[in-house]
Write a protein that holds these residues in place. Structure first.
Motif, mmCIF file in Angstrom:
data_model
loop_
_atom_site.group_PDB
_atom_site.id
_atom_site.type_symbol
_atom_site.label_atom_id
_atom_site.label_comp_id
_atom_site.label_asym_id
_atom_site.label_seq_id
_atom_site.Cartn_x
_atom_site.Cartn_y
_atom_site.Cartn_z
ATOM 1 N N ASP A 20 0.313 0.595 4.799
ATOM 2 C CA ASP A 20 1.648 0.576 4.185
ATOM 3 C C ASP A 20 2.416 1.849 4.547
ATOM 4 O OD1 ASP A 20 1.780 -1.844 2.130
ATOM 5 O OD2 ASP A 20 -0.229 -1.046 2.120
ATOM 6 N N ASP A 61 5.542 0.567 -1.137
ATOM 7 C CA ASP A 61 4.496 0.942 -0.168
ATOM 8 C C ASP A 61 3.767 2.210 -0.612
ATOM 9 O OD1 ASP A 61 4.570 -1.079 1.850
ATOM 10 O OD2 ASP A 61 6.418 -0.232 2.647
ATOM 11 N N ARG A 132 -5.905 -0.136 3.426
ATOM 12 C CA ARG A 132 -6.209 -1.568 3.581
ATOM 13 C C ARG A 132 -7.608 -1.798 4.142
ATOM 14 N NH1 ARG A 132 -0.644 -3.679 6.599
ATOM 15 N NH2 ARG A 132 0.726 -3.060 4.906
ATOM 16 N N ASP A 191 0.772 -3.632 -0.600
ATOM 17 C CA ASP A 191 1.720 -4.410 -1.399
ATOM 18 C C ASP A 191 1.938 -5.781 -0.765
ATOM 19 O OD1 ASP A 191 3.427 -3.770 0.692
ATOM 20 O OD2 ASP A 191 5.069 -3.104 -0.599
ATOM 21 N N SER A 193 4.461 -8.068 0.544
ATOM 22 C CA SER A 193 5.865 -8.176 0.964
ATOM 23 C C SER A 193 6.108 -9.442 1.781
ATOM 24 C CB SER A 193 6.288 -6.938 1.756
ATOM 25 O OG SER A 193 5.398 -6.706 2.818
HETATM 26 MG MG LIG Z 1 3.789 -2.828 2.692
#
Ligand SMILES: [Mg+2]
Ligand SMILES: Nc1ncnc2c1ncn2[C@@H]1O[C@H](COP(=O)(O)OP(=O)(O)OP(=O)(O)O)[C@@H](O)[C@H]1O
Ligand SMILES: Cc1ncc(C[n+]2csc(CCOP(=O)(O)O)c2C)c(N)n1
Length: 275
Positions: A20, A61, A132, A191, A193
């Motif tokens: 992010d 983010d 991540r 997140d 998105s």
């Molecule tokens: Mg993101």
């Protein structure tokens, strides 16, 4: 490989790229664009709402990496027709976010163009960044809040109809307080998105895992973008602690899958560079 991934790979093979934001020496650097006719149409929202949402999608983010926004740089292309009141409305949206999340707008760039285009860089601070790539086999996979309404509301707007002022599409509801407290029990996060299914694919690739679904995720839930909820993984041991923190902050947690060996591919297309 899709055009977007091809391009990103051409520009940068930095080890910091791909999350992010880029975590370097205690700070997270992230940026997101919020462009007229790509992310909004000007008759959908007030200028204040546009500026405020452009900030929230960026702050999202930072929060997903467990980082607190400290500084922002804002680049804005403004149509010449905007009067002083318009400019005040626009700046009030940026300032509202800066005040609420306690960071400083330290610079940017202003140009004239025929559309309102906003690009924001957020510099945020964290002692314990969440990435991540750290989901582990057997982790529970969860997301905050409810998914689905943003796609519905977007469709309503695209059909020329009005949506409620309280819509999450207008004003994303960031789960900052919950996540800053829960993050120490989290293995991986990002997140939402692009939509849960596409973002799960990113999580799968980054952490080199697949998913076994515990709950059936309906299509209208899985392909709803711009939700700005948090997708995260945690061990079975930490799940209860996270659930308690969520309860305290009145945040809904959906535990919908387990991480397994393998990989996950969404059967839905990315909205960028569609054929
Ligand atoms: Mg993101
Ligand atoms: N033009 C670019 N140049 C360099 N790196 C890029 C560029 N566009 C994207 N990236 C990097 O590629 C990764 C994925 O970008 P992307 O914008 O899809 O982020 P995301 O968090 O997955 O989605 P969103 O921006 O919707 O939150 C990020 O690490 C980002 O910094
Ligand atoms: C005019 C208009 N058309 C379409 C959409 C839908 N849309 C735009 S960006 C995005 C996902 C994440 O964005 P990004 O990857 O750019 O951060 C989605 C679902 C919209 N909001 N406005």
């Amino acid at each position: 490989m899709n055009k977007e991934d091809f391009f990103i790979k051409q520009i940068s093979n930095s080890k910091y790229n791909g999350d992010d934001g880029a975590f370097i020496d205690g700070y997270v650097y992230s940026m997101d664009a919020f462009f007229e006719n790509v992310h909004f149409k000007k008759d959908w929202m007030s200028l204040k709402q546009i500026a405020y949402k452009s900030m929230l999608v960026n702050i999202s983010d930072a929060i997903a990496m467990n980082a607190k926004p400290k500084y922002a740089l804002i680049s804005v292309a403004i149509p010449n027709s905007y009067n002083e009141n318009d400019l005040k409305a626009l700046s009030s949206g940026f300032k509202k976010a800066a005040k609420e999340f306690d960071f400083e707008i330290v610079g940017g760039d202003t140009i004239e163009n025929n559309k309102l285009d906003i690009s924001i860089t957020i510099i945020s601070k964290t002692k314990e960044p969440k990435f991540r790539n750290s989901a582990k086999i057997n982790d529970f996979i969860c997301y905050t809040g409810k998914l689905g309404s943003c796609k519905k509301d977007l469709e309503t707007l695209l059909n020329g109809k009005k949506i409620k002022k309280s819509s999450k599409f207008m004003t994303p509801v960031l789960k900052a307080d919950f996540f800053y407290e829960a993050a120490k029990y989290v293995n991986a996060s990002m997140d939402i998105s692009d939509g849960l299914f596409l973002d799960l694919e990113k999580l799968s690739k980054a952490s080199n895992i697949g998913f076994e679904f515990i709950k059936d995720i309906k299509e209208e839930v899985g392909i709803s973008g711009e939700e700005y909820e948090i997708l995260f993984s945690c061990s079975a041991k930490n799940l209860k602690k996270i659930e308690d923190i969520a309860k305290k902050h009145k945040v809904k947690i959906n535990i919908f899958a387990k991480a397994i060996k393998g990989s996950y591919k969404s059967s839905f297309e990315n909205h960028h560079f569609k054929n």
